[in-house]
Design an enzyme around this catalytic site. Structure first.
Site, PDB file in Angstrom:
ATOM      1  N   ASP A 162      40.523  30.490  -7.778  1.00 29.42           N
ATOM      2  CA  ASP A 162      40.626  31.279  -6.555  1.00 29.42           C
ATOM      3  C   ASP A 162      41.148  32.673  -6.897  1.00 29.42           C
ATOM      4  O   ASP A 162      41.747  32.894  -7.945  1.00 29.42           O
ATOM      5  CB  ASP A 162      41.597  30.620  -5.573  1.00 29.42           C
ATOM      6  N   TYR A 213      47.846  22.954 -15.195  1.00 31.00           N
ATOM      7  CA  TYR A 213      48.287  23.952 -14.222  1.00 31.00           C
ATOM      8  C   TYR A 213      49.800  23.993 -14.112  1.00 31.00           C
ATOM      9  O   TYR A 213      50.474  23.012 -14.428  1.00 31.00           O
ATOM     10  CB  TYR A 213      47.772  23.603 -12.817  1.00 31.00           C
ATOM     11  N   TYR A 237      40.868  19.504  -6.621  1.00 35.41           N
ATOM     12  CA  TYR A 237      41.397  20.579  -5.770  1.00 35.41           C
ATOM     13  C   TYR A 237      42.913  20.523  -5.842  1.00 35.41           C
ATOM     14  O   TYR A 237      43.542  19.633  -5.248  1.00 35.41           O
ATOM     15  CB  TYR A 237      40.923  20.402  -4.329  1.00 35.41           C
TER      16      TYR A 237
END
Ligand SMILES: [Zn+2]
Ligand SMILES: [Zn+2]
Length: 474
Positions: A299, A365, A437
């Site tokens: 994103d 992440y 996600y």
């Protein structure tokens, strides 16, 4: 045959395949040619026995045997074959090549049978419709249109009218010597031979050329398709304000002149990874545009760190194909002023795009989020760590549902850990299967992701930021 509308990558692929088809159809392999020569040796002796027929006075035989029998050669001459075609279908050895070789064969036939000389010079060659007269013209057009375009290899795509090909094929297969060179191949040879005199360093290839030269034998139109160059690398995105690829302005949909809302740029975001990396390269290679093919994307507000995200940059219509890649890397990093970084660039090819697009890698992440009415630190750590190894069911998030079909995917949380609590903020690292996600795993997207951090804490969670720490691509 379509000549126009080459936009769009998919179409380009089709177009290329199509050209490959009839380009390679144009080149009978060298092997076939060699076989033909051998065959010729044998056939010659056999057919030369037929010489007696002429001596015996059977002057014109419309049921003549095929070349290289003298009667066959005589027949082709009487039909009005040009010197070029005579040379390629007669199946005779000559000192000279092409039209000159054909003239040798013609004079030889005249000497053998003066009757043939009466047929005079051919008007319109039934085999090529005098196509070979245009070779010089085409060659000058090619030279003119490739001026200033750096290239080392050329592939021809030649388009001839279907009925000409069919007529030629039936004459050649009936009267020509076995394994005579077909018209399209011979035409390409002739162009190539003349062109080589002007471009001695150019290699003619059957695939992956720098320049695809499209020649229409009917209109003599010459189109130069400068094939793109491809560069492979991995980028780090250090900014939370830029998209990966160019985003057209929402208000004007990226019109060339732009609008007030995008200040004339046509872009929703002035910078993108694509242009920060692509522009200095486009300028260096004097190219028209770039396409960016990433291994997925993050994103806009997500950074991508570690060794970066693999991508292939396609540089379209470049006038320059050689460049110092170390200098290009420096130019990219300078141009990106800390928003994007690359460590190196490698020359690549179109196939790599497919590989980059298809690769599904796990990613690591770091994410930071705020928890409403946060429970005890221990409870938080325990609850979150308990998600390690679970398989999530994720409905298509609301934020992307306008561009993706709604479905539920199952994705594994490979590991989650290193949870730290700081007031009402929590930070954790995690490694997940490709396509997870991540933000939804935290806030649950109103229950569309199960389980979720929000779910196990029974609290609302608000994501503050997210970093891709590593893409485990190789
Ligand atoms: Zn001809
Ligand atoms: Zn606009």
């Amino acid at each position: 045959m379509q000549w126009d509308g080459l936009e769009g990558d998919e179409q380009k692929l089709d177009e290329e395949d199509e050209w490959q088809l009839y380009a390679s159809a144009g080149y009978a392999s060298a092997e076939v040619a060699a076989q033909a020569e051998e065959a010729e040796e044998v056939d010659k002796e056999e057919w030369f026995d037929g010489d007696d027929l002429v001596v015996n006075g059977a002057s014109i035989d419309w049921d003549a045997p095929p070349c290289p029998a003298p009667l066959g050669v005589a027949h082709i001459i009487k039909m009005g074959a040009c010197d070029h075609c005579l040379h390629r279908v007669a199946g005779r050895r000559t000192k000279a090549r092409g039209a000159e070789g054909g003239l040798e064969i013609r004079e030889d036939a005249h000497a053998r049978d003066p009757e043939i000389a009466k047929f005079g010079a051919p008007e319109l060659c039934p085999l090529c419709e005098d196509l070979f007269d245009d070779v010089g013209n085409i060659v000058s057009r090619v030279i003119e249109s490739t001026q200033g375009i750096e290239h080392g290899t050329i592939q021809f795509g030649i388009h001839l009218p279907k009925d000409l090909i069919q007529d030629e094929d039936s004459i050649r297969s009936r009267h020509g010597a076995p394994a005579s060179r077909p018209l399209k191949a011979a035409f390409a040879d002739a162009i190539q031979e003349q062109l080589s005199e002007h471009m001695p360093d150019i290699e003619f290839v059957k695939e992956k050329p720098d320049l695809m030269i499209l020649i229409d034998g009917l209109t003599l139109r010459v189109d130069i398709d400068v094939r793109p160059v491809f560069l492979y690398s991995r980028y780090r995105k250090l900014s939370r304000e830029i998209p990966q690829t160019r985003w057209p302005c929402r208000a004007c949909r990226g019109r060339a002149q732009g609008c007030e809302s995008c200040q004339g740029t046509g872009l929703q975001y002035p910078d993108s990874v694509q242009d920060l990396i692509g522009e200095p390269i486009r300028v260096a290679l004097q190219a028209e545009d770039t396409s960016f093919h990433g291994m997925g994307r993050e994103d806009i507000d997500v950074r991508c760190l570690g060794s970066g995200r693999p991508f292939v940059l396609e540089v379209k219509n470049p006038r320059v194909r050689k460049a110092d890649l170390v200098e290009l890397v420096a130019a990219v990093n300078e141009n990106s002023s800390g928003m994007v970084e690359i460590d190196q660039l490698d020359w690549s090819d179109k196939k790599r795009i497919g590989r980059v697009k298809e690769t599904r890698s796990e990613k690591s992440y770091t994410i930071r989020f705020r928890v409403d009415d946060i429970p005890e630190e221990e409870t938080v750590i325990e609850a979150i760590s308990g998600l390690s190894g679970v398989v999530l069911e994720q409905e298509t998030p609301k934020r992307v549902s306008h561009r993706r079909a709604a479905k539920t995917r199952k994705r594994k949380v490979v590991s989650i850990g290193g949870v730290t609590v700081d007031g009402d903020e929590v930070q954790t690292t995690l490694r997940c299967e490709a396509g997870t996600y991540i933000k939804e795993l935290i806030h649950s997207d109103e229950g569309r992701t199960v389980p979720s951090v929000s779910g196990v804490l029974e609290r609302e969670c608000e994501v503050l930021w997210l970093d891709v720490e590593e893409i485990h691509a190789d």
